[in-house]
Design a protein around this motif. Structure first.
Motif, mmCIF file in Angstrom:
data_model
loop_
_atom_site.group_PDB
_atom_site.id
_atom_site.type_symbol
_atom_site.label_atom_id
_atom_site.label_comp_id
_atom_site.label_asym_id
_atom_site.label_seq_id
_atom_site.Cartn_x
_atom_site.Cartn_y
_atom_site.Cartn_z
ATOM 1 N N GLY A 124 0.790 -1.228 0.000
ATOM 2 C CA GLY A 124 0.000 0.000 0.000
ATOM 3 C C GLY A 124 0.820 1.275 0.000
ATOM 4 N N LEU A 125 2.054 1.211 -0.520
ATOM 5 C CA LEU A 125 2.938 2.381 -0.478
ATOM 6 C C LEU A 125 2.341 3.559 -1.246
ATOM 7 C CD1 LEU A 125 5.668 2.660 0.913
ATOM 8 C CD2 LEU A 125 6.735 2.379 -1.307
ATOM 9 N N ALA A 126 1.554 3.242 -2.274
ATOM 10 C CA ALA A 126 1.020 4.314 -3.109
ATOM 11 C C ALA A 126 -0.252 4.920 -2.519
ATOM 12 C CB ALA A 126 0.729 3.766 -4.502
ATOM 13 N N SER A 127 -0.796 4.295 -1.470
ATOM 14 C CA SER A 127 -2.083 4.741 -0.957
ATOM 15 C C SER A 127 -1.948 5.961 -0.057
ATOM 16 C CB SER A 127 -2.710 3.591 -0.168
ATOM 17 O OG SER A 127 -3.680 4.077 0.713
ATOM 18 N N PHE A 128 -2.977 6.828 -0.098
ATOM 19 C CA PHE A 128 -3.026 7.946 0.839
ATOM 20 C C PHE A 128 -4.179 7.744 1.817
ATOM 21 C CE2 PHE A 128 -0.661 9.891 -2.618
ATOM 22 C CZ PHE A 128 0.357 10.517 -1.909
ATOM 23 N N GLY A 129 -4.887 6.617 1.685
ATOM 24 C CA GLY A 129 -6.076 6.416 2.496
ATOM 25 C C GLY A 129 -5.781 5.680 3.786
ATOM 26 N N ALA A 130 -6.855 5.287 4.480
ATOM 27 C CA ALA A 130 -6.711 4.549 5.734
ATOM 28 C C ALA A 130 -6.076 3.192 5.444
ATOM 29 C CB ALA A 130 -8.095 4.365 6.366
ATOM 30 N N PHE A 131 -5.144 2.752 6.181
ATOM 31 C CA PHE A 131 -4.437 3.282 7.326
ATOM 32 C C PHE A 131 -2.967 3.283 6.996
ATOM 33 C CE2 PHE A 131 -8.361 1.547 9.041
ATOM 34 C CZ PHE A 131 -8.805 2.586 9.836
ATOM 35 N N ARG A 132 -2.657 4.027 5.952
ATOM 36 C CA ARG A 132 -1.293 4.069 5.423
ATOM 37 C C ARG A 132 -0.322 4.517 6.528
ATOM 38 N NH1 ARG A 132 3.207 4.065 3.965
ATOM 39 N NH2 ARG A 132 4.147 5.100 2.188
ATOM 40 N N VAL A 133 0.726 3.730 6.756
ATOM 41 C CA VAL A 133 1.691 4.099 7.799
ATOM 42 C C VAL A 133 2.743 5.058 7.235
ATOM 43 C CG1 VAL A 133 1.468 1.988 9.166
ATOM 44 C CG2 VAL A 133 3.186 2.133 7.355
#
Ligand SMILES: Cc1ncc(COP(=O)(O)O)c(C=O)c1O
Length: 486
Positions: A124-133
């Motif tokens: 999920g490195l590209a994600s800006f949504g929940a619950f990106r660390v």
């Protein structure tokens, strides 16, 4: 349409060759098109600029271009110029021998490269949504102030500012960092001990390079930060995982082995569990390092953000024997793409690290260091951290509260009230990787706790970031997570 008009084609002509000049130009451009270096639709330099650049007659250049146009490699457009043909005939492309990637992946990798190739890549490195660390609240960053500071320095760079610099970093910036660390983290240092890095990852890489020969041993936390594991593995080190419990890494579990060169720890806010190492353990760890002649690498990646109690002083600050290498980053307090971090070195290690930095990339880029110096000195940095602390405290409270009220029996929050992420444990027997996969299918980015373990743990959990998401995203994320866990 892309253009090569602003730069010149690197054609090497041989005056003594029996091949006529026009043919050499023709051959070079044709080969570049076939190799894909010049792409379909790309504009090539005008004949006039080619004449000036190659110092050849206009006839030679015209002859080459005419031949290429006649054969369908180039085409001309009025008002635009000469371009690589957008539709190259198949029989032209046929002879191109493209090298197919090997099905087994790249060949001849070193064992060190293999060690990190095997490492799980954070999902999920590209994600800006929940619950990106690992993401701070990027929408809250004072971009206008920052932009002005960067522009100010970009506009007024002296010749000295544009030339080569110190491998340790910009002196004024190192002063500002030393002052900040002394005041906020009780780090004992002066600017001569600061080495500016491209984020803390480079600091870890430099530690691995300077302190460890291939095959030598380094202790890491279990569970621990995959970035540290990768940095040491990439240097060919042997990794010895040491368990972390409710008081942090247990020094009693460190091997009584003079061959261990270093221990990597996150004592203020253990990654990922969020535990604060007890004072007794800190002293025991320092004693162990002293008696074994080992270094301690203290990664203090997010301790500006503590919500429940007062900030915890650094381990470096109580080290009277110069065994601690302190590593910090601006990735959480500013933004990750800034790629600015620092290390505080024991004095006798400074020359070796400076030499390693020089060998790696000579010295850190200075523009952002200049802007960051002003950002700190003018008070924007302190203000930003204070404002963000309130935001994150509220976000953590909301997330922990929703987990408690909506997911009892499914998730149990652990760790201290600090940082930009928390860990929630799953019930015994639930596979956290499977949960993370199902969560990803539901549009969530969660990291399975087991990915931070060297040895599969008996109980899994989820690492949930809250720094970069707002209240609505936290609520919606919990709704989705509830559905996944149900
Ligand atoms: C334990 C730990 N150290 C360091 C970092 C920051 O790394 P960098 O400064 O290279 O961005 C992170 C980021 O998530 C982290 O979790």
């Amino acid at each position: 349409m892309t253009t090569t008009d602003n730069f010149l084609l690197p054609i090497a002509l041989d005056d003594r060759s029996p091949v006529p000049i026009y043919r050499q130009i023709y051959g070079w451009i044709r080969d570049a098109i076939l190799a894909g270096t010049l792409r379909p639709g790309q504009r090539v330099p005008s004949t006039r600029s080619m004449v000036g650049h190659l110092k050849v007659s206009r006839i030679s250049v015209l002859g080459a271009y005419e031949q290429l146009i006649a054969e369908g490699y180039l085409e001309t457009f009025s008002g635009i110029g000469t371009c690589v043909a957008r539709q190259l005939p198949d029989d032209v492309l046929e002879p191109i021998q493209r090298v197919a990637p090997s099905v087994d992946g790249p060949r001849s990798l070193s064992r060190r490269a293999e060690a990190i190739r095997q490492a799980p890549v954070e999902s999920g490195l590209a994600s800006f949504g929940a619950f990106r660390v690992s993401l701070p609240a990027l929408d809250q960053f004072p971009a206008d102030i920052w932009g002005k500071l960067v522009a100010r320095h970009a506009r007024s760079q002296s010749r000295a500012a544009m030339a080569y610099g110190d491998p340790l970093g910009l002196p004024a910036f190192r002063e500002a960092v030393a002052d900040y660390l002394g005041a906020s983290r009780a780090v004992r240092c002066d600017a001569s001990q600061i080495l500016v890095t491209t984020g803390s990852q480079q600091a870890l890489q430099l530690c691995a390079f300077v302190l460890l020969d291939p095959g030598q041993r380094v202790c890491i936390e279990e569970p621990g930060y995959p970035g540290a594991r990768n940095a040491f593995a990439a240097a060919g080190a042997e990794l010895l995982p040491v368990p972390v419990d409710a008081d942090g890494l247990d020094p009693a579990a460190l091997p009584d082995d003079p061959g261990v060169r270093a221990v990597y720890v996150t004592p203020s806010h253990q990654y990922p569990l969020g535990i604060t190492m007890s004072a007794a353990r800190r002293l025991a760890l320092l004693n162990w390092a002293e008696s074994h002649g080992a270094w301690i690498v203290e990664d203090d990646y997010d301790s500006e953000y503590r919500y429940g109690n007062r900030p915890i002083a650094s381990l470096q600050g109580i080290d009277t024997r110069e065994r601690v290498i302190y590593v910090g980053t601006f990735s959480k307090v500013m933004f990750p793409a800034l790629r600015l971090g620092y290390m505080v070195l024991p004095r006798d290690l400074v020359p070796a690290f400076a030499a390693a930095r020089d060998a790696a990339d000579i010295f850190p880029a200075t523009l952002y260091q200049r802007a960051m110096t002003d950002f700190i000195r003018e008070g924007h940095f302190g203000r930003h951290i204070r404002r963000m602390r309130l935001h994150y405290m509220e976000r953590r409270r909301l997330l922990a509260e929703l987990i408690r009220s909506r997911l009892p029996g499914h998730l149990e929050v652990i760790g201290s009230e600090a940082g930009l992420h928390l860990v929630a444990m799953l019930p015994e027997g639930v596979d956290d990787s499977a949960v993370a996969k199902a969560a990803a299918a539901a549009g969530l980015s969660v990291i399975p706790l087991s990915s931070c373990h060297a040895v599969r743990p008996s109980r899994g959990g989820l690492i949930l970031g809250y720094g970069g998401i707002n209240d609505a995203q936290i609520r919606e994320g919990i709704d989705r997570l509830a559905a996944v866990l149900a």
